[in-house]
Design an enzyme around this catalytic site. Structure first.
Site, PDB file in Angstrom:
ATOM      1  N   ARG A  68       0.824  -1.208   0.000  1.00 20.15           N
ATOM      2  CA  ARG A  68       0.000   0.000   0.000  1.00 20.15           C
ATOM      3  C   ARG A  68       0.853   1.250   0.000  1.00 20.15           C
ATOM      4  NH1 ARG A  68      -4.543   0.645   4.585  1.00 20.15           N
ATOM      5  NH2 ARG A  68      -2.686   0.940   5.870  1.00 20.15           N
ATOM      6  N   LYS A 103      -2.710   6.442   1.655  1.00 18.50           N
ATOM      7  CA  LYS A 103      -2.555   6.905   3.031  1.00 18.50           C
ATOM      8  C   LYS A 103      -1.655   8.145   3.092  1.00 18.50           C
ATOM      9  CE  LYS A 103      -2.785   4.598   7.501  1.00 18.50           C
ATOM     10  NZ  LYS A 103      -4.213   4.874   7.673  1.00 18.50           N
ATOM     11  N   GLU A 121     -16.193   6.505   4.496  1.00 18.28           N
ATOM     12  CA  GLU A 121     -15.417   5.988   5.619  1.00 18.28           C
ATOM     13  C   GLU A 121     -15.754   6.739   6.883  1.00 18.28           C
ATOM     14  OE1 GLU A 121     -11.199   5.837   5.283  1.00 18.28           O
ATOM     15  OE2 GLU A 121     -11.204   5.088   3.237  1.00 18.28           O
TER      16      GLU A 121
END
Length: 389
Positions: free
Chosen positions: A135, A237, A273
């Site tokens: 990721r 992220k 989210e």
């Protein structure tokens, strides 16, 4: 250039430190102390003077989710051509960073999060660090940064976990939260990628993420502020994703809610989210979660829960989930590295409070128990998810 604030020791002391400490943490760490590391004496750490099973002086029964700095951190700085070679462990401490660093001026940075668990026999386990590495590589590509390889990332996580073993809580008392960072540390004036990059890992023992502990959450649906937009960086992220939600979180917590549930920015009717975790909605034997299509973070815990739920016979759907579906749900729960699997007791939307099933007999609790069992070594890992150090 970024340097630690550790004091410089004599050459003999440093060489002894290298020999003694690397013998404790294994080949991966020994390899990180090459000739370049010897010449950079300010980055050399002292050997641990603690016994194999000794614990740090921490009140393990009252751990929150805060910073309790462990002994060592890991630093790896890229070359001018963007390559990462051998990093090294240093004492945890302040950093010296150029005021013109890309991360400070343009937010060119990513972070990850994983955890180390202590088994009853003292061994340490880390959950799927390779997925965090992959990721990070995806995020680095999105914001134009070079990135350590998966092997470099996982090896660095292992080094940090083992070097700070005494800070890992006893079984059942918490976990060691490990925070890898990748940032543009080189100076840059114009809007462009930084000329140098730093990969850094630090860690801290932690308890539950929410102040409620294991109590179910009460969420507030935010329809004014948005966490991410199409074409943005919501699916990686990036550090730039988090400061913009602070105002919405503060407002929600000021009104007695645990956290905020965000809607999509286009239609303002589809779930996205919670501030720092993914969300799942259960109706009957069907579990639905918003599809990770650019604005939704591809959580490692999310991915794991989808697989575990499927193994347990649930139908898992990754799709657009309308906010109106919350009115018909049996259960709602959140997932994330920091939160684990957290049941939601209520969601408030446009002045209406919706309540859900919580407690020991819930599907959320069932999935949580399986996941935590695998992470902690209590349940056999048949998927190859756990890395033992």
């Amino acid at each position: 250039m970024i340097r630690t604030a550790s004091s410089i020791r004599t050459l003999i002391q440093s060489l002894r430190a290298i020999s003694s400490f690397s013998s404790q943490i294994g080949v991966g760490a020994r390899n990180s102390y090459n000739s370049g590391a010897v010449s950079s004496l300010q980055q050399v750490i002292r050997p641990s003077t603690y016994g194999e099973d000794e614990y740090a002086d921490v009140d393990w029964d009252n751990l929150g989710f805060g910073i309790t700095p462990a002994d060592y951190m890991y630093i790896n700085q890229s070359t001018k051509d963007g390559e990462f070679h051998q990093g090294q462990l240093s004492r945890y401490g302040a950093l010296e960073l150029s005021p013109a660093a890309g991360v400070l001026n343009y937010g060119q940075g990513l972070y990850e999060g994983t955890k180390a668990y202590r088994k009853e026999d003292g061994r340490l386990l880390v959950f799927r660090p390779d997925q965090n590495a992959l990721r990070m590589k995806m995020g680095a590509d999105r914001i134009c940064m070079p990135c350590p390889s998966v092997d470099q990332f996982v090896d660095a996580v292992k080094q940090v976990a083992l070097a700070n073993k005494r800070w890992t809580p006893p079984p059942g008392k918490g976990t060691m939260y490990i925070r890898p960072l990748l940032m543009g540390s080189g100076p840059i004036m114009g809007l462009a990628p930084a000329p140098e990059y730093t990969f850094l890992i630090y860690c801290s023992p932690v308890g539950n993420y929410f102040k409620e502990g294991f109590a179910p959450l009460n969420l507030y649906v935010e329809d004014e502020f948005h966490r991410a937009t199409r074409g943005g960086a919501g699916g990686v992220k990036s550090i730039t994703n988090y400061a913009p939600v602070l105002k919405a979180i503060a407002r929600a917590k000021g009104n007695g809610y645990s956290d905020v549930l965000y809607l999509d920015s286009v239609h303002k009717r589809y779930l996205e989210e919670v501030s720092s975790c993914n969300i799942f909605v259960l109706k009957g034997r069907v579990i639905s979660t918003p599809a990770a299509i650019g604005t939704i973070l591809q959580g490692v815990t999310r991915k794991s829960i989808i697989e575990i739920a499927s193994d347990q016979g649930y139908q898992v759907e990754e799709r657009a989930v309308a906010v109106d579906e919350l009115a018909e749900a049996d259960e709602v729960f959140c997932t994330g590295t920091a939160v684990g699997v957290a049941s939601v007791a209520s969601i408030t939307y446009q002045g209406k409070r919706l309540e859900y099933k919580v407690g020991a007999e819930t599907v959320a609790q069932q999935l949580y128990s399986i996941l935590e069992g695998i992470k902690s070594g209590a349940i056999e890992d048949k998927k190859g998810w756990v890395v033992e150090i």
